[in-house]
Design an enzyme around this catalytic site. Structure first.
Site, PDB file in Angstrom:
ATOM      1  N   LYS A 146       0.115   3.817  -2.664  1.00  0.00           N
ATOM      2  CA  LYS A 146      -0.901   4.874  -2.591  1.00  0.00           C
ATOM      3  C   LYS A 146      -0.294   6.265  -2.459  1.00  0.00           C
ATOM      4  O   LYS A 146      -1.000   7.263  -2.643  1.00  0.00           O
ATOM      5  CB  LYS A 146      -1.863   4.580  -1.442  1.00  0.00           C
ATOM      6  CG  LYS A 146      -2.722   3.351  -1.728  1.00  0.00           C
ATOM      7  CD  LYS A 146      -3.397   2.783  -0.501  1.00  0.00           C
ATOM      8  CE  LYS A 146      -4.185   1.522  -0.877  1.00  0.00           C
ATOM      9  NZ  LYS A 146      -4.519   0.687   0.273  1.00  0.00           N
ATOM     10  N   SER A 196      -5.956   3.449   4.393  1.00  0.00           N
ATOM     11  CA  SER A 196      -5.429   2.580   3.339  1.00  0.00           C
ATOM     12  C   SER A 196      -6.544   1.854   2.583  1.00  0.00           C
ATOM     13  O   SER A 196      -6.402   0.680   2.217  1.00  0.00           O
ATOM     14  CB  SER A 196      -4.438   1.563   3.920  1.00  0.00           C
ATOM     15  OG  SER A 196      -3.581   1.056   2.927  1.00  0.00           O
ATOM     16  N   SER A 222       0.793  -1.239   0.000  1.00  0.00           N
ATOM     17  CA  SER A 222       0.000   0.000   0.000  1.00  0.00           C
ATOM     18  C   SER A 222       0.821   1.283   0.000  1.00  0.00           C
ATOM     19  O   SER A 222       0.239   2.368  -0.078  1.00  0.00           O
ATOM     20  CB  SER A 222      -0.964   0.008   1.193  1.00  0.00           C
ATOM     21  OG  SER A 222      -2.049  -0.852   0.950  1.00  0.00           O
TER      22      SER A 222
END
Length: 277
Positions: A69, A122, A66
């Site tokens: 991102k 997230s 993640s």
């Protein structure tokens, strides 16, 4: 006199040639010595200049989970202006696997709220929603992400999705994540989002608010902590890009596949701050 002159010329050539091949006292980015770390790959840069301070396997291709991102968020911010315009959540964003805000089809949220859900909680569903809203499709948005990564100087990175769920063609390096983060942190709105400890927003069709606490312990446990993003998949392991600022000095640290990611980032940033005084 002629033999003496020839001798002097020969000595001068030898000295000059030796000087050319002497190792430089300055260390380039590529030649930075490796620093011990519990992470499989690590890089730490000066948050003000982008200079590489520490690294370990900094150019090794890894799965970013993640931390992807970071690039998702800055790509949105560079391609969407009205952050507070309410947008209906597209059906493709509902039920995305992994970490989620459990978005509902047609639920009205602003792009700003989706960015907070993306970076603090997230939300993989937030990533998908943002990709479709901004890029017209996930594929179109991923193309924009890769263009953003190139602009940031990430030369060993290729994104295949906006959230970081495992894909063998989705990879980056510790150095590249630092470069993308350095680029992103120049954006004021990005900095405001990743440094927020919590975000609240009205919950569509509910009598209470949505509440997004930040999962990044650096903000709570480290002096001057001001970002950036956690990540985890089985393939990637635990990943973290962290940031801290003290007395005008700033550092960005990336650790990939690191079981003690928070502790290791704090240790490395402690070393960097100690060396700066």
């Amino acid at each position: 006199m002629r033999p003496i002159k020839l001798l002097l010329v020969s000595l001068l050539v030898i000295v000059c040639g030796f000087t050319v091949f002497l190792p430089s006292s300055s260390v380039s980015v590529a030649e930075k010595p490796e620093t011990e770390s519990s992470a499989t790959c690590m890089a730490l840069i000066d948050g003000n200049s982008g200079e590489l301070i520490f690294q370990k396997n900094g150019d090794k291709r890894m799965y970013p989970a993640s931390t992807t991102k970071i690039c998702t968020a800055i790509t949105v911010l560079e391609h969407w202006t009205n952050l507070d315009l309410p947008i209906a959540v597209p059906s493709e964003a509902v039920g995305v696997e992994g970490s989620s805000l459990y978005l509902q089809r047609g639920e009205m949220l602003s792009v700003r709220d989706l960015l907070y859900g993306l970076m603090l909680q997230s939300g993989n569903d937030c990533a998908t929603a943002l990709a479709i809203i901004v890029g017209d499709s996930v594929e179109g948005f991923v193309k924009l992400m890769n263009e953003t990564a190139q602009k940031a100087g990430a030369i060993n990175t290729h994104f295949a999705n906006p959230h970081g769920l495992h894909n063998p063609d989705h990879y980056t390096t510790a150095k590249d994540l630092c470069a993308i983060s350095y680029y992103a942190m120049k954006n004021r709105t990005f900095r405001d989002i990743v440094s927020a400890k919590r975000h609240r927003t009205p919950y569509h069709n509910h009598d209470y608010d949505r509440n997004f606490p930040n999962k990044n312990k650096i903000l709570f446990n480290y002096e001057g902590g001001d970002g950036i993003k956690t990540g985890y998949t089985k393939a990637a392991g635990r990943c973290l890009v962290s940031s801290a600022t003290r007395d005008g000095k700033s550092y960005i640290c990336t650790v990939l596949n690191c079981g003690d990611m928070f502790e290791e980032c704090m240790r490395l940033m402690d070393l960097a701050f100690a060396q700066s005084y």
